[in-house]
Motif scaffolding. Structure first.
Motif, short mmCIF file in Angstrom:
data_model
loop_
_atom_site.label_atom_id
_atom_site.label_comp_id
_atom_site.label_asym_id
_atom_site.label_seq_id
_atom_site.Cartn_x
_atom_site.Cartn_y
_atom_site.Cartn_z
N VAL A 80 -0.80 -1.47 -4.51
CA VAL A 80 -0.15 -1.76 -5.79
C VAL A 80 0.04 -3.27 -5.65
CG1 VAL A 80 2.13 -1.29 -6.83
CG2 VAL A 80 1.04 0.56 -5.85
N CYS A 84 -6.42 1.87 -10.86
CA CYS A 84 -5.20 1.87 -11.61
C CYS A 84 -5.17 2.39 -12.97
CB CYS A 84 -4.66 0.27 -11.72
SG CYS A 84 -3.15 -0.08 -12.28
N TYR A 113 0.74 -1.19 -0.01
CA TYR A 113 0.16 0.03 0.05
C TYR A 113 0.99 1.44 0.03
CZ TYR A 113 -4.36 -2.71 0.36
OH TYR A 113 -5.23 -3.50 0.28
N THR A 163 -4.29 -2.14 -9.21
CA THR A 163 -4.51 -1.62 -7.80
C THR A 163 -5.40 -2.87 -7.16
OG1 THR A 163 -5.98 -0.07 -8.55
CG2 THR A 163 -3.60 0.51 -8.05
N TYR A 164 -5.12 -3.49 -5.99
CA TYR A 164 -5.93 -4.54 -5.43
C TYR A 164 -7.29 -4.10 -5.38
CZ TYR A 164 -6.73 -8.43 -2.36
OH TYR A 164 -7.28 -9.58 -1.86
N GLU A 189 5.36 1.58 -7.57
CA GLU A 189 4.64 1.15 -8.97
C GLU A 189 5.45 0.54 -9.74
OE1 GLU A 189 2.12 4.47 -6.92
OE2 GLU A 189 4.19 4.12 -7.51
N LYS A 202 -3.32 3.07 -1.98
CA LYS A 202 -3.78 2.23 -2.97
C LYS A 202 -2.88 1.08 -3.02
CE LYS A 202 -1.73 5.42 -5.87
NZ LYS A 202 -1.76 6.60 -5.26
N ILE A 209 3.77 -2.02 -12.44
CA ILE A 209 2.37 -2.30 -11.68
C ILE A 209 1.33 -2.89 -12.62
CG2 ILE A 209 1.49 -0.04 -12.17
CD1 ILE A 209 -0.05 -0.07 -9.54
#
Length: 423
Positions: A50, A261, A39, A254-255, A193, A48, A251
């Motif tokens: 990552v 993302c 995060y 984003t989870y 990222e 976010k 990256i």
């Protein structure tokens, strides 16, 4: 704890010990299996997640570690980062260990029990590569040269800088007093990222240049674009830094929020990864990061980079570190608010502030002089050494109620101290 999913480590290790078979075969993974989620603070205050994946992350951290630091077998690598953040992931663990390097881990702060802690470690363990942050360098500069006296730092071959652009004064101090002018300084630019370094000189292969990350690594394709998204060609130009082509460690998402993302990194400029950073490219094609694009201030129609003003303020001999943010100004549109950490006790704050303004005026010009200067004991930083500027911006703007998530701060108590001292 959830039955069928979670288990206690001590229970599982007992099963291995009683079975008398301590072997734990490696699990085969797909190249794109999720490796970890890390995060990183968002500008809105909502972190976010990552996502990096198994193969790409390993390939990129190994490739960049070996090439940027010009690692040779048998060398001792000392990255001072917190292991829980991306620099620790990439350059304490994955990069060095996948290359078979000896990676030295350190827990604590560089000033305890005294400001010679790093130098003691380097002497004791014959460290070859030191990779640390400008914020640590500036902090140690504040203690003068006494902590270095008598310390044998002759084992050092390469010095590295990470986390933010390193100002020229800190660069020269690092190069001269820690590297004895014999060690190249690799000024590495990258992000959570990106998984690893994208722009940096290569130790003793390509030239270093104070305050410049210099050149992209082989395979990395940076470009500068203007506000309309048009690529800016040639040298001696400034713009927003983008990457035109993917690299193995980019990256993946984003989870649990792929749209975020896409919007954050790939929607500002078509078919490009937008770094969020402003950048200058000099006459030789070297890149210098000038700060986050949202940290570029518009003062009376003049665009002024926060990093530029910070570098100037940090030239004052009593200044250890500074952070610049903008705030609404009735006449200028945006005013310049400076948070400044000084060495020793300041008995005459008015005189100190006047001296700081004179330094800025001399180096940049009167337009860049801070409208407000607040002397502070420290700055709100994440454990990775990044200054949480959105908090400073909100305080400067008078929004002291909801400052967003502060859970990633190293010392959250600093926020109240700064808030209570607001000008």
């Amino acid at each position: 704890m959830k039955d069928g999913r979670d288990c206690w480590w001590e229970d599982e290790i007992k099963k291995v010990e009683t079975q008398g078979n301590p072997l734990c075969p490696a699990e085969e993974m797909d190249a794109e299996d999720v490796l970890f989620i890390l995060y990183t603070s968002g500008s809105t205050g909502k972190p976010k997640g990552v996502v990096h994946t198994t193969a790409g992350y390993m390939v990129w951290t190994n490739y960049t570690f070996v090439n940027v630091f010009q690692y040779q077998p048998g060398q001792v690598h000392f990255c001072t980062a917190d292991i829980g953040w991306i620099t620790g992931h990439s350059y304490i663990m994955y990069g060095p260990l996948s290359a078979g390097a000896t990676s030295l881990m350190f827990e604590g702060v560089p000033t305890w029990p005294d400001a010679g802690r790093f130098w003691d470690i380097i002497e004791k363990h014959k460290v070859d590569i030191l990779y640390t942050a400008p914020t640590a360098i500036r902090s140690l500069m504040g203690f003068g040269l006494d902590p270095i006296k008598g310390k044998d730092l002759s084992s050092l071959k390469v010095l590295g800088s990470v986390g933010e652009p390193i100002n020229e004064e800190a660069w020269h101090w690092y190069h001269e007093h820690i590297g004895n002018k014999n060690c190249p300084v690799v000024d590495t630019w990258w992000q959570t990222e990106t998984s690893g370094i994208l722009i940096s000189n290569l130790a003793d292969v390509t030239p270093h240049k104070p305050s410049f990350a210099t050149l992209p690594l082989p395979g990395v394709q940076p470009c500068l674009v203007d506000e309309q998204g048009k690529v800016i060609e040639g040298n001696n130009v400034s713009g927003n830094l983008c990457i035109k082509f993917p690299w193995p460690g980019i990256i993946r998402t984003t989870y649990n929020d792929h749209e975020r993302c896409k919007q954050t990194y790939f929607s500002t400029y078509q078919n490009m990864y937008f770094t969020g950073d402003g950048c200058l490219r000099d006459e030789e094609g070297n890149y210098r990061i000038t700060g986050r694009v949202d940290d570029v201030l518009n003062v009376s129609g003049h665009r002024i980079g926060t990093a530029e003003v910070e570098n100037a303020i940090n030239e004052h001999p009593q200044v250890i570190e500074s952070a610049i943010v903008g705030y609404p100004h009735d006449i200028k549109g945006q005013g310049i608010y400076a948070y400044v950490i000084c060495e020793g006790e300041i008995t005459d704050e008015a005189k100190m502030k006047q001296e700081i303004m004179q330094v800025v005026s001399k180096i940049i010009g009167p337009i860049a002089k801070p409208d407000k200067i607040q002397i502070v004991p420290g700055l709100p930083k994440t454990r990775s050494g990044k200054i949480m500027r959105r908090i400073l911006r909100k305080i400067a703007e008078g929004e002291t109620g909801n400052l967003g998530d502060t859970s990633t701060l190293l010392d959250p108590s600093l926020v109240d101290i700064i808030k209570n001292g607001k000008l």
